[in-house]
Design a protein around this motif. Structure first.
Motif, PDB file in Angstrom:
ATOM      1  N   ARG A  23       0.832  -1.202   0.000  1.00  0.00           N
ATOM      2  CA  ARG A  23       0.000   0.000   0.000  1.00  0.00           C
ATOM      3  C   ARG A  23       0.868   1.254   0.000  1.00  0.00           C
ATOM      4  NH1 ARG A  23      -2.983   3.673   2.915  1.00  0.00           N
ATOM      5  NH2 ARG A  23      -5.233   3.753   2.432  1.00  0.00           N
ATOM      6  N   VAL A  40      -4.425  -4.489  -3.495  1.00  0.00           N
ATOM      7  CA  VAL A  40      -5.179  -3.338  -3.004  1.00  0.00           C
ATOM      8  C   VAL A  40      -6.607  -3.743  -2.673  1.00  0.00           C
ATOM      9  CG1 VAL A  40      -5.993  -1.010  -3.523  1.00  0.00           C
ATOM     10  CG2 VAL A  40      -3.769  -1.769  -4.370  1.00  0.00           C
ATOM     11  N   VAL A  94      -6.878   4.276  -1.054  1.00  0.00           N
ATOM     12  CA  VAL A  94      -5.508   4.496  -1.530  1.00  0.00           C
ATOM     13  C   VAL A  94      -5.449   5.762  -2.373  1.00  0.00           C
ATOM     14  CG1 VAL A  94      -3.717   3.616  -3.089  1.00  0.00           C
ATOM     15  CG2 VAL A  94      -4.806   2.075  -1.433  1.00  0.00           C
TER      16      VAL A  94
END
Length: 206
Positions: free
Chosen positions: A52, A93, A99
């Protein structure tokens, strides 16, 4: 001569040089880059968190490369993010919206530095510039890497810029100085500034 050197450098950038993994500079040690994000400290972190952090850093750098209007609002920036990523980069993800939000927030803070904005507007910006050279004080040692951004000014001066989305680390300044040495060799130039900008406003600008 300087212009032709840069043109050659750009041509190289478009070719297979980018396939070579860049090296990380840690103090006076040069080592191959690993899966650990360049801005992460030596602490152990879970793979998901590592992926991430790395992805957020990648997004911020790619937004910088687009040379967007500094005044673009978050709602206009967010839709650009999915187009900047490859499918393989989103495998780990779980929440792309989260994000994206974090990356856009970091980009906005970084791009909001007035001094950075003036520097980027002062000349031609070349992004992701690869280099390979032998430092004069380390004969026999080949150093490779990729410079985040080089700004070529009309008067012939150049500025090496490194964008950092993480915390300040001791080796960042040494890394930027090494990059300046590489650029000085490539362009046969002596007037080269070195700047490191952090998205975190509490971090010093080197």
């Amino acid at each position: 001569e300087a212009a032709s050197a840069v043109e050659s450098m750009q041509t190289t950038m478009r070719q297979a040089v980018l396939m070579a993994a860049p090296l990380q500079v840690v103090g006076r040690e040069v080592r191959a880059a690993t899966d650990r994000p360049a801005d992460a400290g030596p602490r152990a972190i879970p793979r998901a968190a590592m992926s991430r952090e790395r992805l957020i850093g990648t997004i911020v750098h790619r937004l910088m490369q687009r040379g967007l209007d500094p005044g673009m609002v978050t709602d206009a920036l967010a839709p650009l993010v999915p187009r900047l990523l490859r499918s393989t980069e989103m495998v780990d993800v779980d929440d792309l919206d989260a994000v994206t939000g974090d990356a856009v927030a970091l980009y906005t803070r970084l791009r909001g530095h007035e001094d950075l904005a003036r520097t980027l507007a002062a000349g031609e910006c070349l992004y992701e510039v690869p280099f390979s050279f032998e430092p004069a004080d380390r004969p026999g040692e080949l150093v490779r890497g990729i410079i985040d951004c080089v700004v070529r000014r009309p008067d012939g001066r150049a500025t090496v810029i490194e964008f950092k989305t993480g915390k300040w680390r001791d080796e960042h300044a040494a890394q930027a100085v090494l990059y300046a040495g590489a650029l000085r060799t490539l362009l046969a130039a002596t007037e080269i500034d070195v700047r490191v900008w952090y998205a975190d406003d509490s971090m010093p600008t080197v």
